[in-house]
Design a protein around this motif. Sequence first.
Motif, PDB file in Angstrom:
ATOM      1  N   GLY A  72       0.796  -1.220   0.000  1.00 36.26           N
ATOM      2  CA  GLY A  72       0.000   0.000   0.000  1.00 36.26           C
ATOM      3  C   GLY A  72       0.825   1.264   0.000  1.00 36.26           C
ATOM      4  O   GLY A  72       0.343   2.331   0.396  1.00 36.26           O
ATOM      5  N   ILE A  73       2.077   1.159  -0.449  1.00 34.15           N
ATOM      6  CA  ILE A  73       2.947   2.324  -0.506  1.00 34.15           C
ATOM      7  C   ILE A  73       3.555   2.426  -1.899  1.00 34.15           C
ATOM      8  O   ILE A  73       3.343   1.555  -2.749  1.00 34.15           O
ATOM      9  CB  ILE A  73       4.064   2.255   0.554  1.00 34.15           C
ATOM     10  CG1 ILE A  73       4.993   1.048   0.300  1.00 34.15           C
ATOM     11  CG2 ILE A  73       3.474   2.184   1.949  1.00 34.15           C
ATOM     12  CD1 ILE A  73       6.166   0.955   1.274  1.00 34.15           C
ATOM     13  N   SER A  74       4.307   3.485  -2.135  1.00 31.13           N
ATOM     14  CA  SER A  74       4.996   3.675  -3.404  1.00 31.13           C
ATOM     15  C   SER A  74       6.492   3.656  -3.158  1.00 31.13           C
ATOM     16  O   SER A  74       7.006   4.449  -2.365  1.00 31.13           O
ATOM     17  CB  SER A  74       4.587   5.011  -4.036  1.00 31.13           C
ATOM     18  OG  SER A  74       5.377   5.298  -5.172  1.00 31.13           O
ATOM     19  N   ILE A  75       7.200   2.735  -3.821  1.00 29.02           N
ATOM     20  CA  ILE A  75       8.646   2.644  -3.684  1.00 29.02           C
ATOM     21  C   ILE A  75       9.290   2.917  -5.036  1.00 29.02           C
ATOM     22  O   ILE A  75       8.936   2.300  -6.040  1.00 29.02           O
ATOM     23  CB  ILE A  75       9.091   1.256  -3.182  1.00 29.02           C
ATOM     24  CG1 ILE A  75       8.486   0.971  -1.797  1.00 29.02           C
ATOM     25  CG2 ILE A  75      10.620   1.178  -3.107  1.00 29.02           C
ATOM     26  CD1 ILE A  75       8.853  -0.397  -1.243  1.00 29.02           C
ATOM     27  N   SER A  76      10.219   3.856  -5.041  1.00 33.41           N
ATOM     28  CA  SER A  76      11.004   4.138  -6.239  1.00 33.41           C
ATOM     29  C   SER A  76      12.476   3.935  -5.908  1.00 33.41           C
ATOM     30  O   SER A  76      12.848   3.726  -4.747  1.00 33.41           O
ATOM     31  CB  SER A  76      10.741   5.562  -6.753  1.00 33.41           C
ATOM     32  OG  SER A  76      10.908   6.519  -5.726  1.00 33.41           O
ATOM     33  N   TYR A  77      13.317   4.003  -6.944  1.00 28.54           N
ATOM     34  CA  TYR A  77      14.710   3.621  -6.779  1.00 28.54           C
ATOM     35  C   TYR A  77      15.622   4.648  -7.456  1.00 28.54           C
ATOM     36  O   TYR A  77      15.256   5.248  -8.464  1.00 28.54           O
ATOM     37  CB  TYR A  77      14.950   2.231  -7.373  1.00 28.54           C
ATOM     38  CG  TYR A  77      14.038   1.174  -6.786  1.00 28.54           C
ATOM     39  CD1 TYR A  77      14.418   0.430  -5.678  1.00 28.54           C
ATOM     40  CD2 TYR A  77      12.765   0.940  -7.329  1.00 28.54           C
ATOM     41  CE1 TYR A  77      13.577  -0.523  -5.129  1.00 28.54           C
ATOM     42  CE2 TYR A  77      11.915  -0.009  -6.778  1.00 28.54           C
ATOM     43  CZ  TYR A  77      12.330  -0.736  -5.675  1.00 28.54           C
ATOM     44  OH  TYR A  77      11.485  -1.669  -5.127  1.00 28.54           O
ATOM     45  N   ALA A  78      16.806   4.823  -6.874  1.00 25.08           N
ATOM     46  CA  ALA A  78      17.800   5.719  -7.463  1.00 25.08           C
ATOM     47  C   ALA A  78      19.181   5.106  -7.256  1.00 25.08           C
ATOM     48  O   ALA A  78      19.421   4.393  -6.278  1.00 25.08           O
ATOM     49  CB  ALA A  78      17.735   7.106  -6.832  1.00 25.08           C
ATOM     50  N   LEU A  79      20.083   5.410  -8.170  1.00 21.94           N
ATOM     51  CA  LEU A  79      21.421   4.827  -8.136  1.00 21.94           C
ATOM     52  C   LEU A  79      22.409   5.726  -7.405  1.00 21.94           C
ATOM     53  O   LEU A  79      22.415   6.947  -7.581  1.00 21.94           O
ATOM     54  CB  LEU A  79      21.934   4.572  -9.544  1.00 21.94           C
ATOM     55  CG  LEU A  79      21.163   3.571 -10.405  1.00 21.94           C
ATOM     56  CD1 LEU A  79      21.827   3.442 -11.768  1.00 21.94           C
ATOM     57  CD2 LEU A  79      21.060   2.219  -9.723  1.00 21.94           C
ATOM     58  N   GLN A  80      23.251   5.103  -6.602  1.00 20.50           N
ATOM     59  CA  GLN A  80      24.407   5.773  -6.010  1.00 20.50           C
ATOM     60  C   GLN A  80      25.633   5.216  -6.728  1.00 20.50           C
ATOM     61  O   GLN A  80      26.114   4.132  -6.410  1.00 20.50           O
ATOM     62  CB  GLN A  80      24.495   5.507  -4.508  1.00 20.50           C
ATOM     63  CG  GLN A  80      25.621   6.253  -3.824  1.00 20.50           C
ATOM     64  CD  GLN A  80      25.780   5.854  -2.366  1.00 20.50           C
ATOM     65  OE1 GLN A  80      25.728   4.679  -2.027  1.00 20.50           O
ATOM     66  NE2 GLN A  80      25.973   6.835  -1.491  1.00 20.50           N
ATOM     67  N   GLU A  81      26.076   5.933  -7.732  1.00 18.57           N
ATOM     68  CA  GLU A  81      27.165   5.426  -8.564  1.00 18.57           C
ATOM     69  C   GLU A  81      28.468   5.302  -7.784  1.00 18.57           C
ATOM     70  O   GLU A  81      29.269   4.402  -8.047  1.00 18.57           O
ATOM     71  CB  GLU A  81      27.349   6.339  -9.781  1.00 18.57           C
ATOM     72  CG  GLU A  81      26.130   6.344 -10.703  1.00 18.57           C
ATOM     73  CD  GLU A  81      26.321   7.239 -11.902  1.00 18.57           C
ATOM     74  OE1 GLU A  81      27.414   7.849 -12.017  1.00 18.57           O
ATOM     75  OE2 GLU A  81      25.388   7.341 -12.717  1.00 18.57           O
ATOM     76  N   LYS A  82      28.678   6.202  -6.835  1.00 21.60           N
ATOM     77  CA  LYS A  82      29.877   6.170  -6.015  1.00 21.60           C
ATOM     78  C   LYS A  82      29.508   6.632  -4.612  1.00 21.60           C
ATOM     79  O   LYS A  82      28.898   7.690  -4.463  1.00 21.60           O
ATOM     80  CB  LYS A  82      30.950   7.098  -6.606  1.00 21.60           C
ATOM     81  CG  LYS A  82      32.237   7.135  -5.807  1.00 21.60           C
ATOM     82  CD  LYS A  82      33.218   8.123  -6.441  1.00 21.60           C
ATOM     83  CE  LYS A  82      34.499   8.225  -5.617  1.00 21.60           C
ATOM     84  NZ  LYS A  82      35.439   9.223  -6.168  1.00 21.60           N
TER      85      LYS A  82
END
Length: 296
Positions: A72-82
Amino acid sequence: MKGIILAGGKGTRLYPITIGVCKQLLPVFDKPMIYYPLAILMLAGIREVLIISTLEDTPRFQQLFKDGSDLGISISYALQEKPEGIAQSFLIGESFINQENVALILGDNIFYGHQLFQLLKESSSFIEGATIFGYEVKDPHRYGVLEFDTNQEVVDIVEKPLHSKSNFAVTGLYYYDHQVVSIAKQLKPSKRGEYEITDLNKFYLRKKQLQVKLFERGFAWLDTGTHDALQQASLYVKTIQERQGIYIACLEEIAYQMGFIDLDQLQKVAALYADTDYGRYLDKLVQKEGIKLARI
């Protein structure tokens, strides 16, 4: 308010067990480590979450949580390249934060204790400034440490001091207002080449906009960054669950209690884990709540 889980890094302190799997997916007794910080954000009423991780590990988190709709939530993703420090989270998550208040929690931190839910809710209801949490430890040199004046007011935060003036460490849970992105952009890398969260907190402290809450006895803060700490966390969770018959960081239970999902959704999720203790725990909850609703 939005929430960010920082689940990047290489977990080198836990080698060799993190060579083939990221730290935040290691088991803490019966659940992946990342369940515990996500549970804290959900208990705070946060329904929009960003998980920041590496190129290699992000697909694993996506496989685990997908878009979060089962909870029941919204999960998004982002990259930590370094990996360049905790405060880098706000630079990576700028578009996600989008001028809103945000809570940041480290992906290897576990919190548990009486009235934790109430504390999280109270801490979420602010308009401006920042809130951090202190916890008394025996090895403060590993953390950012709070320094107090004679009135027990916080006057400084020192990162990993050789000789600390208190035993209160800053935990891996932080609340910030919408200013945090612009403040993070003003930070300069430390000698370690990182954007330090301590520098960001000191910025708020100088502006007299930093609130510090100390966890009292009865609260547990577990930092699972070492082999011993990881084992201790697993034993702690195991002991609580077996003695009290309640699960720590059962995300589906929290989602139901918070009103993020209904009983039908809870029952569907419970069926996915039918042949496990986790599934049987959820099934008992379904049966209990079904009886309760039938009486209304």
